[in-house]
Design a protein around this motif. Sequence first.
Motif, PDB file in Angstrom:
ATOM      1  N   UNK A  19       9.287  14.330  -2.219  1.00 34.03           N
ATOM      2  CA  UNK A  19      10.184  14.707  -3.313  1.00 34.03           C
ATOM      3  C   UNK A  19      10.169  13.704  -4.439  1.00 34.03           C
ATOM      4  N   UNK A  49       0.847  -1.199   0.000  1.00 35.37           N
ATOM      5  CA  UNK A  49       0.000   0.000   0.000  1.00 35.37           C
ATOM      6  C   UNK A  49       0.884   1.251   0.000  1.00 35.37           C
ATOM      7  N   UNK A  50       1.131   1.774  -1.178  1.00 38.86           N
ATOM      8  CA  UNK A  50       1.985   2.961  -1.305  1.00 38.86           C
ATOM      9  C   UNK A  50       1.111   4.177  -1.553  1.00 38.86           C
ATOM     10  N   UNK A  51       1.348   5.229  -0.777  1.00 46.10           N
ATOM     11  CA  UNK A  51       0.579   6.457  -0.923  1.00 46.10           C
ATOM     12  C   UNK A  51       1.504   7.560  -1.404  1.00 46.10           C
ATOM     13  N   UNK A  52       1.011   8.392  -2.316  1.00 44.12           N
ATOM     14  CA  UNK A  52       1.827   9.513  -2.780  1.00 44.12           C
ATOM     15  C   UNK A  52       1.657  10.669  -1.797  1.00 44.12           C
ATOM     16  N   UNK A  53       2.755  11.092  -1.190  1.00 47.24           N
ATOM     17  CA  UNK A  53       2.653  12.111  -0.140  1.00 47.24           C
ATOM     18  C   UNK A  53       2.650  13.518  -0.717  1.00 47.24           C
ATOM     19  N   UNK A  54       2.150  14.436   0.086  1.00 44.35           N
ATOM     20  CA  UNK A  54       2.131  15.849  -0.298  1.00 44.35           C
ATOM     21  C   UNK A  54       3.337  16.523   0.354  1.00 44.35           C
ATOM     22  N   UNK A  55       4.044  17.403  -0.367  1.00 44.17           N
ATOM     23  CA  UNK A  55       5.157  18.106   0.282  1.00 44.17           C
ATOM     24  C   UNK A  55       4.655  18.851   1.506  1.00 44.17           C
ATOM     25  N   UNK A  66       8.346  21.392  -8.088  1.00 44.27           N
ATOM     26  CA  UNK A  66       7.691  20.417  -7.221  1.00 44.27           C
ATOM     27  C   UNK A  66       7.727  20.821  -5.754  1.00 44.27           C
ATOM     28  N   UNK A  67       8.839  21.417  -5.365  1.00 42.99           N
ATOM     29  CA  UNK A  67       9.064  21.673  -3.938  1.00 42.99           C
ATOM     30  C   UNK A  67       9.381  23.146  -3.696  1.00 42.99           C
TER      31      UNK A  67
END
Lengths: 564, 260
Positions: free
Chosen positions: B60, B28-34, B127-128
């Motif tokens: 990142x 279960x991989x979740x894409x994180x928010x910066x 992105x960051x």
Amino acid sequence: MTTELLSLVQAVADTTGAYGRFPGIGARAAVWIAAQVHLMFAAFVLGVPMFAVITELIGIVGKDPKYDKLSKEFTRLLVFAYSATALWGAVLVFFLTTLYPRFWSHMARIFGLSMWIYVGLFFVESFTLYLYYYGWDRWKAGRAKWVHWGLGLLLNGWGTAVMFIANGWLTYMMSPPSGVTAETLPESVGTWNAIANATWMPINIHRLIANAVFGGSIVAAYGAYRFLAAKTDEERAHYDWMGYVGNFIAISTFIVLPFAGYWLGREIYEYNQQMGITMMGGFMSWLWIVQAVLIGVLFLAANYYLWLGMGRIPGAERFVPYTKWMLLLLVVCWIIWATPHTMIASREELAAMGGSHHPFLNVLGVMSAKNTAVNLMILTTFLSFLMYRRANKRPTVAWARSGTIVQGVMFALSAAVVLLYGVYGYFVEAIVRIGFSVYQVAAVLTCILGVTVIDVALGRGAESRGAIRWGQMPERSQYALFVLAVTFTWLMGLMGFARSGIRQHWHVWEVLRDTSVDAATPALGFAANIISVCVLIFLGLVAFIFWLGGLAERATAGAPAGRH
Amino acid sequence: MWRTNLKVLLLAVAVVGFYTMVAHVIPQLESEVPESLTLGGDVTPEALVAAGERVYNGAGGCTACHGLGTRAPNMLTDHAGEGTIGARCGAREAGKDCKAYLWESLTQPGAFVVAGFENIMPDMRRQLPEDQVWAVIAFLQSQGGEVTVTGADLASATPASSATAPAPAVSATTDPRQLLQENACLGCHAIDGAGPPIGPSFDGVGQRLTADGIRRSILEPDAEVAKGFEQFAGTMPKTFGQQLSGQQLEAIVQFLAARK
């Protein structure tokens, strides 16, 4: 300190009023469900008219009323499905305006004009459908019949235009034109510039084909349901045939869908490598394992249906001994396709494997093996179709034997090319290996086209070994059609998540950031729960539409004779 | 009929349930928010490194390419006998210390591409936020080197020293070969029969393009993509108009136009 304070105030100002709240499931899930169910209905109402006009044309040219009846039956389902599509579309718009007002404002400032055109086209499309359906019996002969068929063609034109416009909006979210940044005023982007973005046309083509697949599978499921509920042999025979036609269209168009998918994937990579890597190798990499499981089920169910169908064709017995080997090949290829490349492992497990890649998975979980497997599955399924097609025919042309040998050689050569490049791919750089998939696909397509052309010529004047006994199918074959319909629907939800999820925490990629509480893209488990809810809502409503279709049919059949 | 309805319903629920189960048993991989960092000017190196590590492994998205070391060099392990990134960063480019090199790598990744890899990395400032870019640099420095990023780097919108200024003019030279070298053109284009085939070879370019065409290809690399290189469209930086002086640009154009 003053700068930090100002930044904080700005951030608060940006977020305040940007998002609404939805009780229980939250704003994201509410919009997700509304959008997905709307899209499922939209795919259905765009896919079904495609073969409604094709089957009507076959009926006109071949003077076979059976096809005309089938086409009208498809269209009756459309009338109800259109209302459902519009209703879910309205729900989606209301959810977006109330739950994501900042995002909606951004989109409306760019796409306002196209949104008005979209609504206008929807009106025109609906009225064309009503004319097409309700004019069926009035314009049923001579030149009027051709005018009626033209209405069906027009219906497809409107539907395609509507879809292309909506695709412009969603692909802009994925791949806004270069030069558009967070600082760009939406009004200055230009509507056409935003619509004609990098992924617009690949999505258009992909969805056109996918809609035909989806529509075919739902119609096949309708045929299956009516087959199981049939009271007479005649009825059973008609719906057996309807299920076969729907499934034939679904599977034959499905075979070309991966090629449209390759094009879309390539455009995504060319637009932004990072987005492509996120999709194929990043947090979404495991999504493709789930996709492989689903597509494996599709191939198995489709072949199983064809093999069972051969039981009602005199002469098909000669092919039966081969099916077990074809099944074995399909299963082996399915296992290879669903093999992951990398495993998330503990330190001890890594040590036991001897590295980050399991030696077994490192060989089978790579694109060389997977492309080879999927191409062989396509070839096997095509072979099943060919056997089905040839089962009750005895060619009479003088070159029948050599023609069949050439067909066999084409199959063998195609499989050899697929295997050769599959193995060779292990010995070259990645950039060279990617190009090999084109050769593999070209070999399979050439085989499909060449063998089909020969087969059509071989069938001319062929003797019949006996008529197909429509209706004499075991009930389990119809459940295979249900499995196909449910799987296609679930697959559509999964691919919708993939397309939308690769934007990650952006409403519009690198232009409009998602600052809501739901900004993180969820893991596949959560996504699967939402997809399953959408599928069950959609199938429940479709079952209701089927039931309504039956009611309308009974009402028409029971109406007193006279002017209609 | 109700039995048929029930069987169809159970089948649909079973199929949906099976797919849902498959999706739950995989990782279960979740894409994180910066996440927004609250690092002030008095931040400690340890806090910077810790923040950078979170960004590197999370929002990142760095590990998607740098994790395995196949698409991009692995940062945390040895590469080509040069050590981990903190140890090798100072020796990558002449005249650039570790901090300047890493800043350039994250904000102008096309300026220097490590041999054997493609120019696929985006400008991470899209992105960051910049403070997170600095935190990532601090984390990378900590992998075998000394952390020299300070709170002063975070406080300023642009890098602290002139050596780390974004998109600098590489040097004042007008020697075309040196300019091609300094601007990392040879990281993608072959010359004298040697070099990677990511962009069209400079050998014989004067036969294929006029001086105007060459100039346009440098300033607007995506305006017309050379046949056979479509898959690399978009990878060439569009910053040479700012990076080079007019004299330098003309020196390169004339040099290439003469290669027939």
